[in-house]
Design a protein around this motif. Sequence first.
Motif, short mmCIF file in Angstrom:
data_model
loop_
_atom_site.label_atom_id
_atom_site.label_comp_id
_atom_site.label_asym_id
_atom_site.label_seq_id
_atom_site.Cartn_x
_atom_site.Cartn_y
_atom_site.Cartn_z
N SER A 148 0.83 -1.21 0.00
CA SER A 148 0.00 0.00 0.00
C SER A 148 0.86 1.26 0.00
O SER A 148 0.53 2.25 -0.65
N MET A 149 1.98 1.20 0.74
CA MET A 149 2.87 2.36 0.78
C MET A 149 3.44 2.66 -0.60
O MET A 149 3.42 3.80 -1.06
N TYR A 150 3.93 1.62 -1.26
CA TYR A 150 4.50 1.81 -2.59
C TYR A 150 3.45 2.31 -3.57
O TYR A 150 3.71 3.18 -4.41
N ALA A 151 2.25 1.76 -3.48
CA ALA A 151 1.19 2.16 -4.40
C ALA A 151 0.76 3.61 -4.20
O ALA A 151 0.48 4.33 -5.16
N ALA A 152 0.73 4.03 -2.94
CA ALA A 152 0.24 5.38 -2.64
C ALA A 152 1.33 6.44 -2.68
O ALA A 152 1.06 7.59 -3.08
N PHE A 153 2.55 6.10 -2.29
CA PHE A 153 3.59 7.12 -2.11
C PHE A 153 4.86 6.88 -2.89
O PHE A 153 5.73 7.75 -2.93
N GLY A 154 5.02 5.71 -3.50
CA GLY A 154 6.27 5.41 -4.18
C GLY A 154 7.25 4.75 -3.23
O GLY A 154 6.86 4.20 -2.20
N ASN A 155 8.53 4.80 -3.58
CA ASN A 155 9.53 4.16 -2.72
C ASN A 155 9.87 5.05 -1.51
O ASN A 155 9.25 6.10 -1.30
N LYS A 156 10.84 4.62 -0.72
CA LYS A 156 11.17 5.34 0.51
C LYS A 156 11.62 6.77 0.23
O LYS A 156 11.24 7.70 0.96
N GLU A 157 12.41 6.97 -0.81
CA GLU A 157 12.85 8.33 -1.15
C GLU A 157 11.68 9.21 -1.54
O GLU A 157 11.62 10.38 -1.17
N ASP A 158 10.76 8.65 -2.32
CA ASP A 158 9.57 9.41 -2.72
C ASP A 158 8.76 9.80 -1.48
O ASP A 158 8.28 10.94 -1.37
N LEU A 159 8.61 8.85 -0.58
CA LEU A 159 7.86 9.10 0.65
C LEU A 159 8.54 10.19 1.48
O LEU A 159 7.88 11.06 2.05
N PHE A 160 9.87 10.14 1.52
CA PHE A 160 10.63 11.14 2.27
C PHE A 160 10.38 12.54 1.71
O PHE A 160 10.16 13.50 2.46
N ARG A 161 10.41 12.66 0.39
CA ARG A 161 10.18 13.97 -0.23
C ARG A 161 8.76 14.47 0.05
O ARG A 161 8.56 15.66 0.31
#
Length: 202
Positions: A51-64
């Motif tokens: 769900s995290m990857y689907a909604a926010f992308g990878n960890k770097e994307d989530l960080f941004r």
Amino acid sequence: MESSRKAPVGRPRGFDADAALEQAMRVFWEQGYDGASLTDLTSAMGITRTSMYAAFGNKEDLFRKALERYEEGPASHTTRSLGEPTARQVATAFLNGSVRATTRPDCPAGCFGIQGSLAAGESGSNARDTLTAWRNEGTDLFRDRFQRAVDEGDLPPDTDPALLARYLMTVANGIGVQAASGTCREDLQRVADMALRNWPPA
């Protein structure tokens, strides 16, 4: 008349993306990019990795995205301060806001923009670069604002806007580091007040 309807294309997320991003912001703020594992993040967000990857992308994307949320929320005093009518009022609003933002009882201590990558290794180099660019962008905004103040006669003509902006950001960053080390709001406010006493006269 049809007895059944086709299911809508794409399943609903089933979670509050805004609330999940808020939790991710807090994890990165408290633990930094490298210190925040995917398990830490998804547990705090209340979602699976898928769900995290689907909604926010990878960890770097989530960080941004978490940094953007920080800028629009706890650090929104920066943008507001730039709209103050005089350079001194800009600096006062910014430093006072920095003290409040880094010592909020309902948030991690310190500044996301500093804490987020202090201990980042090679795996966190992109996050470190993102935060460096974010801080430099803030400095540039204050430099431009102080140049305008010089042009308008609000600051002395011999004022170096870039140096003044760097001075202001250095004090604010120091406030963030001290807050993360446990210095209380009252002491940090005294630091801000002392820095403002050295402000150039109009």
